[in-house]
Design a protein around this motif. Structure first.
Motif, PDB file in Angstrom:
ATOM      1  N   LYS A   1      -6.210  -9.410 -12.382  1.00  0.00           N
ATOM      2  CA  LYS A   1      -7.253 -10.390 -12.757  1.00  0.00           C
ATOM      3  C   LYS A   1      -7.812 -11.091 -11.526  1.00  0.00           C
ATOM      4  N   ARG A   2      -6.910 -11.486 -10.640  1.00  0.00           N
ATOM      5  CA  ARG A   2      -7.350 -12.192  -9.428  1.00  0.00           C
ATOM      6  C   ARG A   2      -8.207 -11.269  -8.540  1.00  0.00           C
ATOM      7  N   LEU A   3      -7.775 -10.031  -8.369  1.00  0.00           N
ATOM      8  CA  LEU A   3      -8.554  -9.089  -7.552  1.00  0.00           C
ATOM      9  C   LEU A   3      -9.943  -8.871  -8.150  1.00  0.00           C
ATOM     10  N   ARG A   4     -10.029  -8.659  -9.455  1.00  0.00           N
ATOM     11  CA  ARG A   4     -11.330  -8.444 -10.114  1.00  0.00           C
ATOM     12  C   ARG A   4     -12.235  -9.659  -9.945  1.00  0.00           C
ATOM     13  N   ARG A   5     -11.662 -10.876 -10.085  1.00  0.00           N
ATOM     14  CA  ARG A   5     -12.452 -12.099  -9.910  1.00  0.00           C
ATOM     15  C   ARG A   5     -12.942 -12.220  -8.468  1.00  0.00           C
ATOM     16  N   LEU A   6     -12.066 -11.946  -7.513  1.00  0.00           N
ATOM     17  CA  LEU A   6     -12.445 -12.029  -6.098  1.00  0.00           C
ATOM     18  C   LEU A   6     -13.514 -10.987  -5.749  1.00  0.00           C
ATOM     19  N   GLU A   7     -13.444  -9.814  -6.368  1.00  0.00           N
ATOM     20  CA  GLU A   7     -14.476  -8.793  -6.165  1.00  0.00           C
ATOM     21  C   GLU A   7     -15.793  -9.241  -6.805  1.00  0.00           C
ATOM     22  N   LYS A   8     -15.730  -9.759  -8.025  1.00  0.00           N
ATOM     23  CA  LYS A   8     -16.925 -10.221  -8.743  1.00  0.00           C
ATOM     24  C   LYS A   8     -17.623 -11.363  -7.992  1.00  0.00           C
ATOM     25  N   ASP A   9     -16.822 -12.249  -7.401  1.00  0.00           N
ATOM     26  CA  ASP A   9     -17.362 -13.393  -6.659  1.00  0.00           C
ATOM     27  C   ASP A   9     -17.758 -13.037  -5.229  1.00  0.00           C
ATOM     28  N   ASN A  10     -17.696 -11.752  -4.884  1.00  0.00           N
ATOM     29  CA  ASN A  10     -18.032 -11.255  -3.544  1.00  0.00           C
ATOM     30  C   ASN A  10     -17.188 -11.879  -2.433  1.00  0.00           C
ATOM     31  N   VAL A  11     -15.950 -12.236  -2.766  1.00  0.00           N
ATOM     32  CA  VAL A  11     -15.013 -12.651  -1.727  1.00  0.00           C
ATOM     33  C   VAL A  11     -14.430 -11.391  -1.094  1.00  0.00           C
ATOM     34  N   ILE A  12     -14.037 -10.438  -1.940  1.00  0.00           N
ATOM     35  CA  ILE A  12     -13.662  -9.102  -1.465  1.00  0.00           C
ATOM     36  C   ILE A  12     -14.928  -8.260  -1.555  1.00  0.00           C
ATOM     37  N   LEU A  13     -15.446  -7.848  -0.409  1.00  0.00           N
ATOM     38  CA  LEU A  13     -16.709  -7.118  -0.366  1.00  0.00           C
ATOM     39  C   LEU A  13     -16.531  -5.611  -0.457  1.00  0.00           C
TER      40      LEU A  13
ATOM     41  N   MET B   1     -10.218 -21.358  -5.936  1.00  0.00           N
ATOM     42  CA  MET B   1      -9.360 -20.484  -5.151  1.00  0.00           C
ATOM     43  C   MET B   1      -8.114 -21.276  -4.780  1.00  0.00           C
ATOM     44  N   ASP B   2      -6.964 -20.712  -5.053  1.00  0.00           N
ATOM     45  CA  ASP B   2      -5.712 -21.390  -4.758  1.00  0.00           C
ATOM     46  C   ASP B   2      -4.943 -20.673  -3.645  1.00  0.00           C
ATOM     47  N   GLU B   3      -3.728 -21.183  -3.398  1.00  0.00           N
ATOM     48  CA  GLU B   3      -2.893 -20.636  -2.322  1.00  0.00           C
ATOM     49  C   GLU B   3      -2.531 -19.165  -2.554  1.00  0.00           C
ATOM     50  N   LYS B   4      -2.311 -18.778  -3.795  1.00  0.00           N
ATOM     51  CA  LYS B   4      -1.974 -17.387  -4.115  1.00  0.00           C
ATOM     52  C   LYS B   4      -3.159 -16.457  -3.836  1.00  0.00           C
TER      53      LYS B   4
ATOM     54  N   LEU C   1      -5.529 -12.328  -0.499  1.00  0.00           N
ATOM     55  CA  LEU C   1      -6.609 -11.883   0.389  1.00  0.00           C
ATOM     56  C   LEU C   1      -6.075 -11.478   1.760  1.00  0.00           C
ATOM     57  N   SER C   2      -5.145 -12.245   2.286  1.00  0.00           N
ATOM     58  CA  SER C   2      -4.582 -11.926   3.605  1.00  0.00           C
ATOM     59  C   SER C   2      -3.879 -10.579   3.594  1.00  0.00           C
ATOM     60  N   ILE C   3      -3.122 -10.312   2.524  1.00  0.00           N
ATOM     61  CA  ILE C   3      -2.400  -9.049   2.430  1.00  0.00           C
ATOM     62  C   ILE C   3      -3.367  -7.882   2.253  1.00  0.00           C
ATOM     63  N   VAL C   4      -4.347  -8.044   1.364  1.00  0.00           N
ATOM     64  CA  VAL C   4      -5.316  -6.968   1.104  1.00  0.00           C
ATOM     65  C   VAL C   4      -6.143  -6.673   2.348  1.00  0.00           C
ATOM     66  N   GLU C   5      -6.499  -7.715   3.096  1.00  0.00           N
ATOM     67  CA  GLU C   5      -7.269  -7.505   4.324  1.00  0.00           C
ATOM     68  C   GLU C   5      -6.477  -6.680   5.329  1.00  0.00           C
TER      69      GLU C   5
ATOM     70  N   ARG D   1      -4.420  -0.579   1.001  1.00  0.00           N
ATOM     71  CA  ARG D   1      -4.000   0.535   0.148  1.00  0.00           C
ATOM     72  C   ARG D   1      -2.819   0.209  -0.753  1.00  0.00           C
ATOM     73  N   LEU D   2      -2.297  -0.992  -0.695  1.00  0.00           N
ATOM     74  CA  LEU D   2      -1.161  -1.336  -1.540  1.00  0.00           C
ATOM     75  C   LEU D   2      -1.572  -1.355  -3.005  1.00  0.00           C
ATOM     76  N   SER D   3      -0.673  -0.921  -3.851  1.00  0.00           N
ATOM     77  CA  SER D   3      -0.956  -0.943  -5.290  1.00  0.00           C
ATOM     78  C   SER D   3      -0.865  -2.385  -5.800  1.00  0.00           C
ATOM     79  N   GLU D   4      -1.407  -2.593  -6.991  1.00  0.00           N
ATOM     80  CA  GLU D   4      -1.349  -3.927  -7.580  1.00  0.00           C
ATOM     81  C   GLU D   4       0.092  -4.323  -7.886  1.00  0.00           C
ATOM     82  N   ASP D   5       0.940  -3.357  -8.218  1.00  0.00           N
ATOM     83  CA  ASP D   5       2.364  -3.645  -8.440  1.00  0.00           C
ATOM     84  C   ASP D   5       3.030  -4.111  -7.146  1.00  0.00           C
ATOM     85  N   GLN D   6       2.721  -3.441  -6.038  1.00  0.00           N
ATOM     86  CA  GLN D   6       3.280  -3.843  -4.746  1.00  0.00           C
ATOM     87  C   GLN D   6       2.792  -5.235  -4.353  1.00  0.00           C
ATOM     88  N   LEU D   7       1.502  -5.489  -4.555  1.00  0.00           N
ATOM     89  CA  LEU D   7       0.948  -6.810  -4.248  1.00  0.00           C
ATOM     90  C   LEU D   7       1.616  -7.887  -5.095  1.00  0.00           C
TER      91      LEU D   7
END
Length: 165
Positions: free
Chosen positions: A36-48, A1-4, A9-13, A17-23
């Motif tokens: 890709k990052r969102l899918r990985r974070l979801e798969k790793d149960n960081v985003i629950l 997990m890096d700074e990005k 995660l901070s923005i999504v939390e 409702r922001l789109s991936e383009d907005q993010l």
């Protein structure tokens, strides 16, 4: 997990409702990289999960009754509080469960359709668990602020003039 990832995660939390383009624009990455990052974070149960915070008092539907229950338990050998916590969080009524410092060990937040439904949960399910020593139930009477959102409308403010000596 890096700074990005942390920035994402901070923005999504805060704004789920922001789109991936907005993010992507907000963190200066291509949209496909954000995906890709969102899918990985979801798969790793960081985003629950993603959820909406609803003010039920402004709808036709009856507001659910919310209660916070302080629970004193006897921890089990080898598993501590985890075993009893696992039994408690599996009940569908339980919306949140926390291990706490202080007089009580666990704080359980539950929702029901009525105070008597919550009372039945406490007396028939929670208090009957072998590890539970005692409970104290606190009913939520009014919600002023939750997850950073204020529930009191400016129009609902007290119109009386402040009088001071």
């Amino acid at each position: 997990m890096d700074e990005k990832d942390v920035e994402l995660l901070s923005i999504v939390e805060e704004q789920g409702r922001l789109s991936e383009d907005q993010l992507a624009k907000m963190i200066a990455l291509p949209a496909d990289e954000v995906t890709k990052r969102l899918r990985r974070l979801e798969k790793d149960n960081v985003i629950l999960g993603y959820s909406a915070l609803v003010d039920w008092s402004k709808t036709e539907k009856a507001e659910p009754v919310t209660a916070a229950i302080d629970v004193k338990v006897t921890p089990t050998r080898g598993r501590g509080f985890d075993e009893v916590a696992e039994r408690i969080y599996r009940y569908h009524e339980v919306k949140a469960l926390y291990l706490m410092s202080g007089t009580y060990d666990l704080s359980v937040v539950i929702e029901g359709e009525s105070m008597s439904e919550i009372a039945r949960f406490v007396s028939e399910k929670l208090s009957t668990l072998e590890s539970v020593i005692s409970t104290t139930t606190h009913f939520q009477l009014k919600r002023y602020k939750h997850d950073g959102f204020i529930f009191v409308d400016e129009d609902d403010q007290d119109p009386r003039m402040v009088v001071s000596p």
